[in-house]
Scaffold this motif. Structure first.
Motif, short mmCIF file in Angstrom:
data_model
loop_
_atom_site.label_atom_id
_atom_site.label_comp_id
_atom_site.label_asym_id
_atom_site.label_seq_id
_atom_site.Cartn_x
_atom_site.Cartn_y
_atom_site.Cartn_z
N VAL A 161 0.82 -1.21 0.00
CA VAL A 161 0.00 0.00 0.00
C VAL A 161 0.85 1.25 0.00
O VAL A 161 0.35 2.36 -0.25
CB VAL A 161 -0.95 0.01 1.21
CG1 VAL A 161 -1.92 -1.15 1.14
CG2 VAL A 161 -0.18 0.00 2.51
N MET A 162 2.16 1.12 0.30
CA MET A 162 3.04 2.27 0.25
C MET A 162 3.33 2.70 -1.17
O MET A 162 3.79 3.83 -1.39
CB MET A 162 4.36 1.93 0.97
CG MET A 162 4.21 1.63 2.45
SD MET A 162 5.76 1.04 3.19
CE MET A 162 6.82 2.45 2.88
N LEU A 163 3.07 1.85 -2.14
CA LEU A 163 3.33 2.18 -3.54
C LEU A 163 2.16 2.98 -4.10
O LEU A 163 1.03 2.48 -4.12
CB LEU A 163 3.52 0.90 -4.35
CG LEU A 163 4.00 1.08 -5.80
CD1 LEU A 163 5.45 1.55 -5.81
CD2 LEU A 163 3.87 -0.23 -6.57
N PRO A 164 2.36 4.20 -4.55
CA PRO A 164 1.23 5.00 -5.07
C PRO A 164 0.47 4.31 -6.19
O PRO A 164 -0.75 4.44 -6.30
CB PRO A 164 1.92 6.29 -5.55
CG PRO A 164 3.16 6.40 -4.72
CD PRO A 164 3.61 4.98 -4.52
N SER A 165 1.19 3.57 -7.03
CA SER A 165 0.52 2.91 -8.14
C SER A 165 -0.42 1.80 -7.70
O SER A 165 -1.20 1.29 -8.51
CB SER A 165 1.56 2.34 -9.11
OG SER A 165 2.30 3.38 -9.72
N ALA A 166 -0.37 1.42 -6.42
CA ALA A 166 -1.26 0.37 -5.94
C ALA A 166 -2.73 0.80 -6.02
O ALA A 166 -3.63 -0.06 -6.02
CB ALA A 166 -0.91 0.02 -4.49
N VAL A 167 -3.00 2.10 -6.13
CA VAL A 167 -4.38 2.56 -6.27
C VAL A 167 -5.01 2.07 -7.57
O VAL A 167 -6.24 2.06 -7.71
CB VAL A 167 -4.42 4.11 -6.19
CG1 VAL A 167 -3.91 4.74 -7.49
CG2 VAL A 167 -5.82 4.60 -5.89
N CYS A 168 -4.19 1.65 -8.53
CA CYS A 168 -4.72 1.14 -9.79
C CYS A 168 -5.49 -0.16 -9.60
O CYS A 168 -6.37 -0.49 -10.41
CB CYS A 168 -3.58 0.91 -10.79
SG CYS A 168 -2.79 2.43 -11.35
N PHE A 169 -5.15 -0.93 -8.55
CA PHE A 169 -5.83 -2.21 -8.36
C PHE A 169 -7.31 -2.01 -7.98
O PHE A 169 -8.19 -2.61 -8.61
CB PHE A 169 -5.10 -3.05 -7.31
CG PHE A 169 -5.73 -4.40 -7.10
CD1 PHE A 169 -5.72 -5.35 -8.10
CD2 PHE A 169 -6.35 -4.72 -5.89
CE1 PHE A 169 -6.29 -6.59 -7.91
CE2 PHE A 169 -6.93 -5.95 -5.70
CZ PHE A 169 -6.91 -6.89 -6.72
N PRO A 170 -7.65 -1.20 -6.96
CA PRO A 170 -9.08 -0.96 -6.73
C PRO A 170 -9.77 -0.27 -7.90
O PRO A 170 -10.97 -0.44 -8.11
CB PRO A 170 -9.09 -0.08 -5.47
CG PRO A 170 -7.73 0.43 -5.31
CD PRO A 170 -6.81 -0.57 -5.92
N LEU A 171 -9.02 0.51 -8.69
CA LEU A 171 -9.60 1.12 -9.89
C LEU A 171 -10.01 0.04 -10.89
O LEU A 171 -11.08 0.11 -11.51
CB LEU A 171 -8.60 2.09 -10.52
CG LEU A 171 -9.05 2.79 -11.80
CD1 LEU A 171 -10.30 3.62 -11.54
CD2 LEU A 171 -7.93 3.68 -12.36
#
Length: 384
Positions: free
Chosen positions: A86-96
């Motif tokens: 979750v520290m990786l900003p790009s991880a927001v792509c997964f819930p997207l």
């Protein structure tokens, strides 16, 4: 690419640039803090996969979601002390990607995708907990896991609600279009029945009258053939009307109809074998548009039925009787020489009944010894 497509692509480009930039900064920080080259490359590669999955999910939701899930698995399994994906900003792509999948696939399939995401969160917290140095409390990871599950579950639920709203809007639009098509078909049917069918019936009746009164046998046969052709055309028209709109429409006609047409309407139906008379008693009162249309169509249907279903000679009388509260429309025939066989049943009287009812009136049909009586009572504006 069209202008609208370019506008819709801007948010995608913006989020890719923003999150990739922050991911590159984070990967550099990991390298600076002592992470190995392969670990840094794994984090950077997973970030790229996350963005590819988010973009792919726009058109191929399952493929995009699978790519995102694979990237998250790589992040979970990459051994970095104190590291959480979750520290990786790009991880927001997964819930997207989950959001997009939920909006496009069946609900049961989206539930399966949600279960995969929740299992991934459990796996992430277990792996992170196993890497903790001895003596470090694990309660923070329990809180983190609960928050992640809340976020993922909230994204899934919000996407489901938005999807339901869009589906409801599409259903409403589809129903609106279907109603518009039905109304147009009913209008076509109404115009054909009220105008053309009446005209054909009057034409056949007058031809039959001419055939009876002529002295030339050849002319009589020819006129008889023409009348028979007219009756066939009328039956074909009725069959077509049943196809165009099986149910009678109860809405008033789109074109305003005046009571002033009644004398000409009645006069046009008369012939040597068809006596059709019109009488009006009392002072005319203002009527609503729907009531005025109902009066004219009641007269038209009553006269048409008498000419169509009775063997001549036929006598038809049309009466309008006015009071301050209502107008009574009465179409009476004398039964003719005999009922005409094989005429079948139409939907005209049903349509007239619905018109009269819509205008706030009542319709009755009486079968007496000396013929039929079609009677409609409609309120005036004073009596409404």
């Amino acid at each position: 690419m069209t202008a609208s497509q370019r506008r819709s692509a801007w948010p995608v480009v913006a989020h890719v640039v923003l999150f990739l930039l922050t991911t590159v900064i984070l990967a550099g920080a990991l390298w600076y803090l002592g992470a190995g080259l392969w670990q840094t490359l794994a984090v950077a590669g997973a970030a790229v996969l996350l963005h590819v999955g988010a973009v792919t999910a726009r058109r191929r939701p399952w493929e995009g979601y699978a790519i995102g899930a694979l990237a998250m698995l790589v992040l979970v399994l990459t051994p970095l002390l104190g590291w959480s994906p979750v520290m990786l900003p790009s991880a927001v792509c997964f819930p997207l990607a989950l959001w997009r999948l939920t909006g496009l696939v069946p609900v049961r399939s989206s539930v399966a995708a949600l279960a995969v995401a929740l299992l991934g969160i459990v796996l992430n917290e277990l792996v992170t907990w196993a890497r903790l140095p001895s003596g470090v409390s694990a309660w923070t990871h329990l809180v983190e896991g609960g928050l992640l599950m809340s976020v993922v579950g909230g994204v899934w639920l919000a996407a489901l609600l938005v999807r339901r709203r869009h589906e409801a809007r599409r259903r409403a639009e589809s129903e609106r279009l279907a109603a518009a098509v039905a109304e147009e078909r009913a209008g076509i049917r109404r115009d054909l029945h009220d105008v053309i069918a009446h005209t054909v019936t009057v034409m056949v009746a007058r031809i039959e009258a001419a055939a009876v009164t002529t002295a030339d046998p050849a002319t009589r046969r020819e006129l008889g053939d023409i009348a028979e052709t007219g009756r066939d055309a009328h039956q074909g028209l009725r069959a077509m009307l049943a196809t165009v709109a099986p149910r009678a429409d109860s809405r008033p006609g789109k074109v305003p109809i005046s009571l002033d047409v009644l004398p000409d309407l009645v006069a046009s139906a008369a012939s040597p074998l068809h006596t059709v008379t019109f009488a009006e008693v009392g002072e005319r009162r203002p009527l609503s548009l729907s009531a005025e249309v109902a009066v004219v169509r009641t007269v038209q249907e009553g006269v048409t039925n008498a000419l169509r279903h009775l063997e001549p000679p036929v006598e038809v009388t049309v009466h309008l009787r006015w009071t301050p509260a209502e107008v009574v429309v009465e179409v009476r025939d004398d039964g003719g020489r005999a009922p005409r066989g094989g005429s079948g049943q139409g939907t005209g009287l049903m349509g007239i009944g619905e018109r009269v009812s819509t205008a706030g009136g009542t319709l009755s049909i009486d079968d007496g010894d000396d013929g039929w009586v079609l009677r409609a009572r409609l309120p005036t504006k004073e009596g409404a």
